[in-house]
Design an enzyme around this catalytic site. Sequence first.
Site, short mmCIF file in Angstrom:
data_model
loop_
_atom_site.label_atom_id
_atom_site.label_comp_id
_atom_site.label_asym_id
_atom_site.label_seq_id
_atom_site.Cartn_x
_atom_site.Cartn_y
_atom_site.Cartn_z
N THR A 83 25.08 62.92 -64.05
CA THR A 83 23.63 63.12 -64.25
C THR A 83 23.36 64.24 -65.27
O THR A 83 22.36 64.20 -65.98
CB THR A 83 22.92 63.45 -62.92
OG1 THR A 83 23.53 64.60 -62.32
CG2 THR A 83 23.03 62.29 -61.95
N GLY B 290 18.05 70.57 -68.31
CA GLY B 290 17.13 69.45 -68.59
C GLY B 290 16.46 69.52 -69.94
O GLY B 290 16.02 68.51 -70.47
N GLU B 291 16.33 70.72 -70.49
CA GLU B 291 15.62 70.85 -71.77
C GLU B 291 16.55 71.27 -72.91
O GLU B 291 16.14 71.32 -74.05
CB GLU B 291 14.48 71.86 -71.61
CG GLU B 291 13.38 71.32 -70.72
CD GLU B 291 12.52 72.41 -70.10
OE1 GLU B 291 13.08 73.28 -69.41
OE2 GLU B 291 11.31 72.38 -70.28
N ILE C 59 28.50 72.77 -64.17
CA ILE C 59 27.86 71.46 -64.15
C ILE C 59 27.86 70.95 -62.71
O ILE C 59 28.91 70.90 -62.05
CB ILE C 59 28.60 70.50 -65.09
CG1 ILE C 59 28.52 71.01 -66.55
CG2 ILE C 59 28.05 69.08 -64.98
CD1 ILE C 59 27.12 71.23 -67.07
N LEU C 60 26.68 70.57 -62.20
CA LEU C 60 26.57 70.19 -60.78
C LEU C 60 26.94 68.74 -60.54
O LEU C 60 27.36 68.37 -59.44
CB LEU C 60 25.15 70.48 -60.28
CG LEU C 60 24.72 71.95 -60.41
CD1 LEU C 60 23.24 72.12 -60.04
CD2 LEU C 60 25.59 72.85 -59.54
N ASN C 61 26.74 67.90 -61.55
CA ASN C 61 27.15 66.50 -61.46
C ASN C 61 27.41 66.04 -62.90
O ASN C 61 26.48 65.99 -63.71
CB ASN C 61 26.06 65.64 -60.79
CG ASN C 61 26.43 64.16 -60.74
OD1 ASN C 61 26.94 63.58 -61.70
ND2 ASN C 61 26.17 63.52 -59.61
#
Lengths: 738, 166
Positions: free
Chosen positions: A628, A698-699, A623-625
């Site tokens: 978000t 995102g999806e 997980i990058l952030n």
Amino acid sequence: MSEHPKGLIGQPLDRVEGPLKVTGQATYAADWRGDEPHLIGFIVESPAAKGTITALDTKEAEAAPGVELVLTHLNTPKQIPFGERNDDGNFAQSHAMMRTDHVRYVGYPVALVVARTLEEARHAASLVRFEIKADGDAIFDPVANEKLAEKPDALDGAEEVDTDTGDFDAAWAGASHTVEAEFHTSGQHAAAMEPHATVAEWDGDRLTVHMAIQILSDARKGFANTFDIDPESVRIVSPYIGGGFGSKLGIHNEAILAALAAKVTGQPVRVNQHRRNVFSNGPHRSRHRQRLKVGADDHGNIVAIHHDSLAAMSRDYPFAEAPASPTRGSYATKAMHTQHRVVEADIPKVDAMRAPGEAIGTLTFEAIIDELAHECGVDPVEFRLRNEPEKDPNSGKPFSDRKMRRCLLEGAERFGWNGPASRREGDWLIGHGMAAAIRPNMMMKAEAAMELAPDGRLVVRLDMTDIGTGTYTILTQIAAEAMGIAPDKVTVELGDTDFPETCGSGGSFGAGSTGTAVLDAAENLKADLLSRAAKADRDWKGVNSKALRITDDMLSLDERSLPISALDDGKAISAKGSASPGKAHENMAQYSYGAQFAEVAVDAVTGEIRLRRLTGVFDAGRILNEKTARSQLMGGMVFGIGAALMEESLMDDRYGAFMNRDLAEYHIPVNRDVPRLDIHMIEGFDANSNPLGSKGIGELGICGAGPAIANAIFAATGVRVRKFPIHMEDLMEKLPPR
Amino acid sequence: MYPLQLTINGKAHETNVDPRVSLLDLLRENLGLTGSKKGCDHGQCGACTVIVNGRRINSCLSLAVSHDGDEVTTIEGMASDDGLSPLQAAFVRHDAFQCGYCTPGQICSATALLEELERGEPSVVTKERVELADEEIRERMSGNLCRCGAYNNIIDAILEVAEARA
């Protein structure tokens, strides 16, 4: 901000552009003003489909106050015919508008009225008189016209249009338990809050557009191919985008119209699609008919899977969605057959909408898997665990990193799953349902540039976009961690074709692809800084770049330090980086995973459906952030709620006209439709995906949410509804007696 | 053209407007205040929400000429010299937006909502008295659509500020 840039990736950093967005200072396309006043264009739509303009009278409109131009097919500048030069795909092909007297579909522009103000343009638009003779052979409904179905040349996001593994007929005949059903999913519109908008301006043969667009490089080719100009002479600026969800992957009608009108008037022209325009002058997801057959043996092991799909393809705009794509990677089976067919139709553009394929593919497939588990008498979670594949069931490739098992088990634990339980609370029938989520993980080419100023500020530039996904923030984190610099010293600049080319935002590939390019640029910049430092000071020879830090205007490493200005005579130092998919994207089956669990309440009298709880557990690699990423999953789950219960673009099949062209009639979830969403991300690092270890997110959240709700409705009511969205009237007649 | 005087974010404006101009288009096109967004132009999405004389309205549904003498607060008027308003800061902290397009409307709506709560004005879900709870906020914010689906975080941001004021 953080003084410890190492370990910044993953941290729940607030959105770096957040203050601009909460103060109204972020400039979306329609907010761009520039130096010269814009003329405003208003679209006059065709009320008829596929026909010829036989009469056109623009005199009254032209004479109206403030009108500068009435643009029609009679005075449009030269364009390449729509659909030509499509070697680079549908986004890059010519998007020519009003080139001839031919009308392609209902809502297609017949004229663009250009005036000094919106009010003048809108009024004059009502004064354009025209007649259209319909050709009489228009096609709208793919199912009614199945005899015209064709195998598409290519399928969105998938390698093969059809697949056939094992002997389906034999496996089906030998199955102990079978379920066979036909599902219908309705057309959908992305309905981003920001309607498509473009400001276009020409300087000789050079075109500059401020617009809302997800992928700048494709759009640039699209303009170039439409106007027969060099892509290099097109500049696109798109720093903030008010939601995309696929609808802004490519350029749409207002963009070409604005450019045409700007060319004729010699002035900047702004065209905002109004909300009703968006439903026909932008893209939509086709309605689909999906037929599924699944069979299992005595032990509850799946032996046969068939999934086929029929949809509309907009004429001369090649796009075919792949609902059977997620099916191909879902469960172990002896035999599987998947197939996609399309009917070319005279309707507005059919194109990708969030999680193309999976959004409607898992919706139907995970619903029928629930039916099969029920037929086998096996708990739906246990059924899925039992049928977890060892390798990709379709391609036979090894999975790169598959945490589906953990998603199922942890989801069941968090939700308090004890089977598809049902109970009654007064007039409310309560049911629990679940579904698995799967979404292919992709990597694309991207480039990035970085520049370190002598004062210690780092600027990162690439033509990537942030459509609400958090790109500004995660790229800031990646650059800061990689360069050993505080994030508040980093500025990420996106959305400008003057910057290095990227894949843009789409297919959940943006973060991994562009993040890797930024990482690579950082490695190159560090190498350059160290080689310059070694020349300036011998103490810096042979040092390891990992410990490099940039603090204020100094470069430091352990006890060494040097002013940045000493490295290149006080000039800024720049570097470039790039990313491309590695062999692991060819040789391995790569997916993001999840499991979703829903509790619904259905009114026993009216059939009213209320979602009470939704739990999602997801595996999207690293997980990058955290903040978000959670929001991305949450937004996906809300999309899934809409697809299951609300969203429905209804076409009048006599005329090919969408009937519910606004947000009062095209229903998306509102605040009160969405309960508290319980979201959990399983920590991971998929090194086969990219050097960051991240996978697409995102999806993913949309996958599985809808079928979990549908399966919960079955648990509550005993009714299997095989069309989406599910409405109260689909249940009312079939509810159990009181 | 009709003369119009109104106060926007504490600043007096005198202008002449086409009677067809909506309050939203007056703000965006005539006065350059592009923070208020046009999502539907039909009062269906709430992106254009501004506060007029203390009440939140959809500025797209209101003609500018009908606002002679009114006091209008837009998203541009929410922050002060001290920085972001408590709601603006809470929206950032709770990630109560993604693309940000509906955000000006959400924040204007929530700002007026806090006053409605303080006045004890009931909503359709209010039982005996107004309580600070998810359902009350959810109902009152359902006129502001968010396609990115930030609803849970919007509730968190508003509840945090409402509880701090209570």
